[in-house]
Design a protein around this motif. Structure first.
Motif, PDB file in Angstrom:
ATOM      1  N   ALA A 246       1.785 -24.478  13.082  1.00 52.11           N
ATOM      2  CA  ALA A 246       1.850 -23.172  12.428  1.00 52.11           C
ATOM      3  C   ALA A 246       0.603 -22.351  12.720  1.00 52.11           C
ATOM      4  N   LYS A 247      -0.536 -23.020  12.842  1.00 52.76           N
ATOM      5  CA  LYS A 247      -1.793 -22.329  13.136  1.00 52.76           C
ATOM      6  C   LYS A 247      -1.697 -21.570  14.449  1.00 52.76           C
ATOM      7  N   LEU A 248      -1.139 -22.202  15.464  1.00 51.33           N
ATOM      8  CA  LEU A 248      -1.003 -21.578  16.782  1.00 51.33           C
ATOM      9  C   LEU A 248      -0.016 -20.418  16.729  1.00 51.33           C
ATOM     10  N   ILE A 249       1.086 -20.626  16.022  1.00 50.73           N
ATOM     11  CA  ILE A 249       2.104 -19.581  15.898  1.00 50.73           C
ATOM     12  C   ILE A 249       1.517 -18.342  15.229  1.00 50.73           C
ATOM     13  N   ASN A 250       0.767 -18.544  14.161  1.00 52.19           N
ATOM     14  CA  ASN A 250       0.163 -17.411  13.447  1.00 52.19           C
ATOM     15  C   ASN A 250      -0.813 -16.641  14.326  1.00 52.19           C
ATOM     16  N   ILE A 251      -1.557 -17.355  15.158  1.00 53.25           N
ATOM     17  CA  ILE A 251      -2.494 -16.691  16.076  1.00 53.25           C
ATOM     18  C   ILE A 251      -1.724 -15.794  17.045  1.00 53.25           C
ATOM     19  N   LEU A 252      -0.647 -16.330  17.623  1.00 59.64           N
ATOM     20  CA  LEU A 252       0.134 -15.571  18.596  1.00 59.64           C
ATOM     21  C   LEU A 252       0.857 -14.388  17.949  1.00 59.64           C
ATOM     22  N   LEU A 253       1.446 -14.605  16.772  1.00 62.35           N
ATOM     23  CA  LEU A 253       2.146 -13.516  16.085  1.00 62.35           C
ATOM     24  C   LEU A 253       1.173 -12.415  15.678  1.00 62.35           C
ATOM     25  N   SER A 254      -0.009 -12.801  15.225  1.00 60.28           N
ATOM     26  CA  SER A 254      -1.023 -11.814  14.828  1.00 60.28           C
ATOM     27  C   SER A 254      -1.479 -10.977  16.024  1.00 60.28           C
ATOM     28  N   ALA A 255      -1.377 -11.570  17.213  1.00 59.08           N
ATOM     29  CA  ALA A 255      -1.792 -10.860  18.432  1.00 59.08           C
ATOM     30  C   ALA A 255      -0.668  -9.994  19.004  1.00 59.08           C
ATOM     31  N   GLY A 256       0.500 -10.025  18.363  1.00 60.43           N
ATOM     32  CA  GLY A 256       1.611  -9.181  18.805  1.00 60.43           C
ATOM     33  C   GLY A 256       2.700  -9.884  19.583  1.00 60.43           C
ATOM     34  N   ALA A 257       2.760 -11.206  19.492  1.00 62.10           N
ATOM     35  CA  ALA A 257       3.807 -11.945  20.201  1.00 62.10           C
ATOM     36  C   ALA A 257       5.182 -11.558  19.668  1.00 62.10           C
ATOM     37  N   ASP A 258       6.146 -11.436  20.568  1.00 63.46           N
ATOM     38  CA  ASP A 258       7.521 -11.099  20.192  1.00 63.46           C
ATOM     39  C   ASP A 258       8.132 -12.285  19.462  1.00 63.46           C
TER      40      ASP A 258
END
Length: 277
Positions: A89-101
């Motif tokens: 979840a930590k990795l997912i949150n980093i990517l989503l916060s950066a604008g990942a689709d």
């Protein structure tokens, strides 16, 4: 020079999360435009796949690579990370916060991060993606939704839970939609109904999902605005005790909703006065 997997020195450094070496190679002339010769994965894909947090943060913070860049098969760093197993979840949150689709999928099988989460029977990640506003109705290349995947893995407990989460979220979005449209009508802006953006409603659904009490607040607000009797159930004592951690949020929500209702009542009185005049 590349190894037998198609990686060069920079890609391998990203895989090993060796940020010091990565910076040294870049200073020496290495480019982040390099991709793996086999599958087209770039440094950001490799970092996400390998859980290389230091390199991942460095690339994202400096905007060195497009957060939604694709491999030859169409994987973004987010979807590519699931090919290494259940993504933290930590990795997912980093990517989503950066604008990942959040609804990105590969071109071959059409699996979104949410569908991957259902395949891993992950209560945590399904909650995360639905809470972040993913499209849980999106289908893969075989016409399957995440709910279908949950059913196919024969984990009855998980299947029932996913169905319940989706039902609760759909109810929250519908309640938010009804409340929003009613408010617009009261402002004589009924022509704006069709312009209500689905993404906005999805965000409202996300807000509701964050607290069990929020759903009841939205439903009660919608019923009040429509002049219907409230049907919100009373919580049993044991459920109230279990939800003590949300007490502060509940009180704030109730207070805000009461203030909004008071404003709406005043507006109604003013509109009636104008009509009578």
């Amino acid at each position: 020079a590349r190894d037998d997997r198609g990686n060069n020195v920079l890609l391998n450094a990203c895989e090993e999360d060796d940020l010091k070496l990565v910076k040294h190679l870049v200073k020496a002339g290495a480019s982040f435009s390099v991709v793996n010769s086999s599958d087209g994965s770039n440094c950001l894909h490799v970092a996400a796949y390998s859980r290389s947090y230091a390199v991942l943060s460095y690339i994202i913070d400096n905007k060195l690579i497009d957060i939604n860049s694709r491999t030859f098969r169409g994987n973004t760093p987010l979807t590519y990370s699931f090919e290494a197993g259940k993504t933290p979840a930590k990795l997912i949150n980093i990517l989503l916060s950066a604008g990942a689709d959040i609804d990105a999928c590969d071109h071959v099988y059409g699996w979104t991060p949410y569908i991957w989460s259902c395949d891993f029977s992950s209560f945590e990640l399904v909650s995360l993606f639905i809470g972040a506003g993913c499209d849980w109705k999106k289908r893969n290349k075989y016409g399957q939704t995440g709910k279908d995947i949950a059913r196919s893995i024969r984990n009855k407990k998980f299947e029932i839970w996913v169905a319940d989460v989706i039902a609760r979220t759909e109810r929250s979005i519908e309640a938010a939609r009804r409340a929003t449209i009613t408010v617009l009508c009261m402002h004589n802006n009924s022509h704006m109904k069709k312009q209500i953006n689905k993404d906005v409603l999805r965000i409202l659904g996300k807000m509701v999902w964050q607290s069990r009490r929020d759903l009841e607040v939205w439903e009660e607000a919608a019923l009040k605005l429509e002049g219907m009797p409230s049907t919100v159930r009373q919580k049993p004592k044991e459920e109230e005790e279990e939800g003590q951690v949300f007490t502060g949020v509940q009180e704030d929500n109730a207070k805000k909703m009461e203030e909004k209702n008071e404003e709406l009542r005043k507006m109604e009185v003013q509109l009636k006065k104008k009509d009578n005049a």
